[in-house]
Design a protein around this motif. Sequence first.
Motif, mmCIF file in Angstrom:
data_model
loop_
_atom_site.group_PDB
_atom_site.id
_atom_site.type_symbol
_atom_site.label_atom_id
_atom_site.label_comp_id
_atom_site.label_asym_id
_atom_site.label_seq_id
_atom_site.Cartn_x
_atom_site.Cartn_y
_atom_site.Cartn_z
ATOM 1 N N LEU A 7 0.851 -1.175 0.000
ATOM 2 C CA LEU A 7 0.000 0.000 0.000
ATOM 3 C C LEU A 7 0.882 1.218 0.000
ATOM 4 C CD1 LEU A 7 -2.383 -1.327 2.729
ATOM 5 C CD2 LEU A 7 -2.704 -1.383 0.291
ATOM 6 N N CYS A 8 0.636 2.205 -0.827
ATOM 7 C CA CYS A 8 -0.471 2.208 -1.716
ATOM 8 C C CYS A 8 -0.013 2.382 -3.151
ATOM 9 C CB CYS A 8 -1.364 3.373 -1.317
ATOM 10 S SG CYS A 8 -3.039 2.958 -1.524
ATOM 11 N N LEU A 9 1.248 2.790 -3.328
ATOM 12 C CA LEU A 9 1.785 2.877 -4.672
ATOM 13 C C LEU A 9 2.289 1.507 -5.027
ATOM 14 C CD1 LEU A 9 3.707 6.191 -4.972
ATOM 15 C CD2 LEU A 9 1.769 5.380 -6.276
ATOM 16 N N ALA A 331 -5.472 11.545 5.038
ATOM 17 C CA ALA A 331 -5.783 10.259 4.397
ATOM 18 C C ALA A 331 -6.172 10.548 2.958
ATOM 19 C CB ALA A 331 -6.941 9.567 5.114
ATOM 20 N N HIS A 332 -5.773 9.692 2.033
ATOM 21 C CA HIS A 332 -6.162 9.943 0.636
ATOM 22 C C HIS A 332 -7.566 9.397 0.378
ATOM 23 C CE1 HIS A 332 -5.703 5.946 -1.427
ATOM 24 N NE2 HIS A 332 -4.787 5.701 -0.513
ATOM 25 N N TRP A 333 -8.394 10.204 -0.287
ATOM 26 C CA TRP A 333 -9.760 9.769 -0.594
ATOM 27 C C TRP A 333 -9.849 9.058 -1.935
ATOM 28 C CZ3 TRP A 333 -11.587 11.274 -5.192
ATOM 29 C CH2 TRP A 333 -11.173 12.508 -5.731
ATOM 30 N N VAL A 352 -11.026 -0.838 1.968
ATOM 31 C CA VAL A 352 -9.856 -0.763 2.851
ATOM 32 C C VAL A 352 -8.958 0.390 2.397
ATOM 33 C CG1 VAL A 352 -7.698 -1.953 3.433
ATOM 34 C CG2 VAL A 352 -9.883 -3.154 3.661
ATOM 35 N N ASP A 353 -8.730 0.455 1.080
ATOM 36 C CA ASP A 353 -7.794 1.423 0.493
ATOM 37 C C ASP A 353 -8.566 2.484 -0.292
ATOM 38 O OD1 ASP A 353 -5.601 2.696 -0.511
ATOM 39 O OD2 ASP A 353 -5.000 1.094 -1.857
ATOM 40 N N ASN A 354 -8.962 3.607 0.261
ATOM 41 C CA ASN A 354 -8.621 4.050 1.575
ATOM 42 C C ASN A 354 -9.846 4.698 2.224
ATOM 43 O OD1 ASN A 354 -7.036 4.679 3.821
ATOM 44 N ND2 ASN A 354 -6.426 6.634 2.959
ATOM 45 N N ALA A 355 -11.031 4.033 2.028
ATOM 46 C CA ALA A 355 -12.203 4.509 2.774
ATOM 47 C C ALA A 355 -11.916 4.403 4.272
ATOM 48 C CB ALA A 355 -13.441 3.701 2.395
#
Length: 570
Positions: A7-9, A331-333, A352-355
């Motif tokens: 995660l995440c790249l 946090a990224h939306w 999960v990613d990224n709610a």
Amino acid sequence: MQRHLLLCLAAATAVAACQRQPAATTAPAAAPAATAAHTFSPAIDAGDFVEHVKVLSSDAFEGRGPGTPGEDKSVEYIKAQMQRIGLKPGNKGEWFQTVPMVETTADPNTTLTLTVDGKPRTLKMGDDMVVATTSGKPEIAIKDSPLVFVGYGVNAPEQHWNDYAGLDVKGKTVVMLVNDPGFHVNDPNLFEGKRMTYYGRWTYKFEEAAREGASAALIIHDTPGASYGWEVVKNSWSGAQYALPAASDPDPRLPAQGWLTGAQAQSLFADSGLDLDALRTAASKRGFKPVPMKATLTLDLKSSIVDKQSRNVIGRLDGSTHPDEAMVYMAHWDHLGKHPDEPGDNIYNGAVDNATGVSGILEIADAFAHQTPPPQRSLLFVAVTLEESGLLGSKYYVAHPVVPLDKTVGVINLDALGVDGKTRDLTVVGMGSSQLEDVLKDIAGKQGLTLHAEAHPEAGGYFRSDHFNFAKAGVPALDIGSGDDLVQGGTAAGEAAGKDYNEHRYHKPGDQYDAATWHVEGVIELLDAAYGVGRELTSSEQWPQWYPNSPFKAAREAMMAGKPATAPAP
Ligand SMILES: [Zn+2]
């Protein structure tokens, strides 16, 4: 832990292989409401957390692709929740911060010519090399640029190491090794041994080459050093690449940057009368001197360029006594959107990613907004965009902060939290970075949680999510992840759950909320700990600092020069 490696790249190269193309944003949709009848509690609450996740990861949000109707729904939902909580718009009276970006697609038929002793060799895009520009220019022409081997391409004052010492690279093309000297020699006293330092990241190498003024830079691929094979480089560098426009990012850019396959590099060096293996050994020793090569580079790179934009959402809570100083939760939306060309379920819901991370910062905001006594310093809650496209929303924020960076106490990033149940531990990605970890250790300890580093620090996970942009600018940054020592089943169960997620749901349409399998007790404990760190730092005058070996310490000290810097109480 395993999850945090990926995660995440995902690909850890220019951009994730699975990114989609953001389009120009459309008119805002009506603010989507939470599911009817949910009553939010003014605290960090499992029911509230799940409610946010369900909405953000619902099919109606279309996978939250930047520039799609899913963006409008996502940013409007986050804004509406920040309003409900009682935050103020954080960007000079506005909730949104527009993030401009440039989409660059290189001509796939591009070739690169390396000439040794008058003999040209033509390298093909994809098979032999990859090359791209982030300059925003549709045509880059470089003719007969002399090659120079610069070892690892590292200029690290705190390590007393400079591969560019005494070298003027203007007009030249630098050729360098991936990772850092400590990794290849496996000496714990050299850099950080197997653990990848900032200087081992390919992004750093291009940035340093740009600062030095080179015309082009090429990294020599090797699989152990990169931690992935050539296919990953090839795939990630084909198709559209994203960057901030040069006008909104102060960092210098290289006209051209790319990678050579190991095989192409071997024969290039041999033809130039050089032994690459011997040079690799020499480059791993202090005092290495750059080596001019009897070779030149010629490149005519044509790219199509499209300007686009997306939005960060910023909410603010003013401090009672030091409103000018702020702690940041981020946090990224964004996620990967919808892929209409794929059969079946083609919505990448990104639960999960990224709610989870966005829901997490909303819950933490709710706790701060109802805290007694209220926080003395201000808090910023920043939901950033374009993480999946190369950490661009956070990069833009750091270049255009709404609270000056020298007034920003620290940042906590939440990205893809584990939903496998209660744990005995928390993961600190890049553990050993800053005194924020001391504060977390104390808070987590009171909750009965231990801290540990991610499982594979050689992959450089700390440099792969949004907090890294703050770190690079000098602001102490903490990336807290879920632990993997599950109360039910221990580390074996935790690692198995992480592996299952990586294989079956990570960056796939199956990353969805599932009431039957989600156990959020562990996430709530993580959020409590993350909140606790901010509560401690916003009710004190502490300025946590980077640990002495940190490559980011110098940047913080430069920005704080002349200001009191108080370390946390021991
Ligand atoms: Zn993520």
